[in-house]
Design a protein around this motif. Structure first.
Motif, mmCIF file in Angstrom:
data_model
loop_
_atom_site.group_PDB
_atom_site.id
_atom_site.type_symbol
_atom_site.label_atom_id
_atom_site.label_comp_id
_atom_site.label_asym_id
_atom_site.label_seq_id
_atom_site.Cartn_x
_atom_site.Cartn_y
_atom_site.Cartn_z
ATOM 1 N N UNK A 64 -5.724 -8.371 11.408
ATOM 2 C CA UNK A 64 -6.226 -8.541 11.993
ATOM 3 C C UNK A 64 -6.478 -9.887 12.396
ATOM 4 N N UNK A 65 -6.525 -10.224 11.661
ATOM 5 C CA UNK A 65 -6.208 -11.749 12.027
ATOM 6 C C UNK A 65 -5.401 -11.989 13.363
ATOM 7 N N UNK A 97 -3.360 -24.522 16.325
ATOM 8 C CA UNK A 97 -4.404 -24.361 15.746
ATOM 9 C C UNK A 97 -4.309 -23.491 15.243
ATOM 10 N N UNK A 98 -5.240 -23.825 13.934
ATOM 11 C CA UNK A 98 -4.800 -22.901 12.379
ATOM 12 C C UNK A 98 -6.200 -22.370 11.898
ATOM 13 N N UNK A 99 -5.779 -21.617 11.148
ATOM 14 C CA UNK A 99 -6.844 -20.316 10.497
ATOM 15 C C UNK A 99 -5.989 -19.737 9.413
ATOM 16 N N UNK A 128 -12.349 -11.963 10.205
ATOM 17 C CA UNK A 128 -13.268 -12.108 11.496
ATOM 18 C C UNK A 128 -12.842 -13.382 12.674
ATOM 19 N N UNK A 129 -12.232 -14.172 12.270
ATOM 20 C CA UNK A 129 -12.720 -15.113 12.989
ATOM 21 C C UNK A 129 -13.638 -15.318 14.678
ATOM 22 N N UNK A 130 -13.841 -16.027 14.908
ATOM 23 C CA UNK A 130 -14.661 -16.050 15.800
ATOM 24 C C UNK A 130 -13.747 -15.653 17.422
ATOM 25 N N UNK A 131 -14.232 -15.077 18.188
ATOM 26 C CA UNK A 131 -12.815 -14.773 19.366
ATOM 27 C C UNK A 131 -13.398 -16.521 20.231
ATOM 28 N N UNK A 160 -16.054 -15.707 7.372
ATOM 29 C CA UNK A 160 -15.794 -14.641 5.256
ATOM 30 C C UNK A 160 -14.630 -14.851 5.464
ATOM 31 N N UNK A 161 -13.952 -15.540 4.227
ATOM 32 C CA UNK A 161 -12.906 -15.204 3.914
ATOM 33 C C UNK A 161 -12.789 -14.755 2.292
#
Length: 197
Positions: free
Chosen positions: A44-45, A102-104, A110-113, A187-188
């Motif tokens: 999903x990420x 760019x780290x996530x 649900x990370x911002x598009x 939200x994590x």
């Protein structure tokens, strides 16, 4: 990507999925492969990150072959004992010097598009070495765009011991980008209970 005046030119940004934790609050399970709403978190990420960058690398210390089977490079930490997500960032720079990252985190499906776009817009007109998100209630330093000029500083700081992520970003003078219009994007999912939402 645009660079601030006086900044060193860099190669195109690389998306870095931070999946290297021990998953202690998930009972030791590899968090990226925990299923949420029927699909592994890492899938999903990746789905949300892929349109925002030209290339992606995954930072992980377990299930490395399984992550690589997704079609992306997977890099383990170069330091023992799980020193934290900053070690994953350092490992990415060791393999891809000169790139903006760019780290996530892998537990934020649900990370911002528009994460890359908004961080880039701020960093492009700033002399700061990094930009990080703020969800309106708290800083989210793992959602960050980092210039490669930080690579040597990070290596030196890690050599001095494990680092608190938020404190390190403050110490380097990272600029903050307001994402209070979409707080739910950050939200994590840290515990089994979080997965029932």
């Amino acid at each position: 990507m645009p660079e601030a005046p006086g900044a060193n030119p860099s190669y195109p940004p690389i998306g870095l999925v931070l999946a290297g934790g021990q998953g202690r609050r998930m009972g030791g399970r590899n968090k990226g492969w925990v299923e949420y709403r029927g699909r592994p978190l890492v899938e999903q990420v990746l789905e949300r990150l892929r349109p925002q960058v030209d290339s992606i690398v995954i930072s992980a210390n377990t299930d490395i072959d399984r992550y690589r089977a997704l079609g992306f490079p997977c890099l383990p930490d170069t330091r023992p004992d799980y020193p934290g997500p900053l070690a994953g960032i350092a490992a990415a720079w060791a393999h891809y010097p000169g790139h903006t990252l760019l780290s996530v985190p892998v537990d934020a499906p649900c990370l911002p598009p528009d994460l890359a776009e908004r961080l880039d817009q701020t960093l492009a007109v700033s002399a700061a070495p990094a930009a990080m998100a703020h969800d309106g209630a708290r800083l989210q330093p793992l959602f960050a765009l980092l210039r490669p000029v930080l690579a040597a500083r990070l290596e030196a700081d890690l050599a001095d011991g494990s680092l608190a992520v938020g404190r390190w970003f403050r110490d380097i003078g990272a600029t903050v980008v307001d994402f209070s219009d979409q707080p739910d994007a950050f939200i994590n999912l840290n515990t089994p209970e979080d997965l029932t939402g």
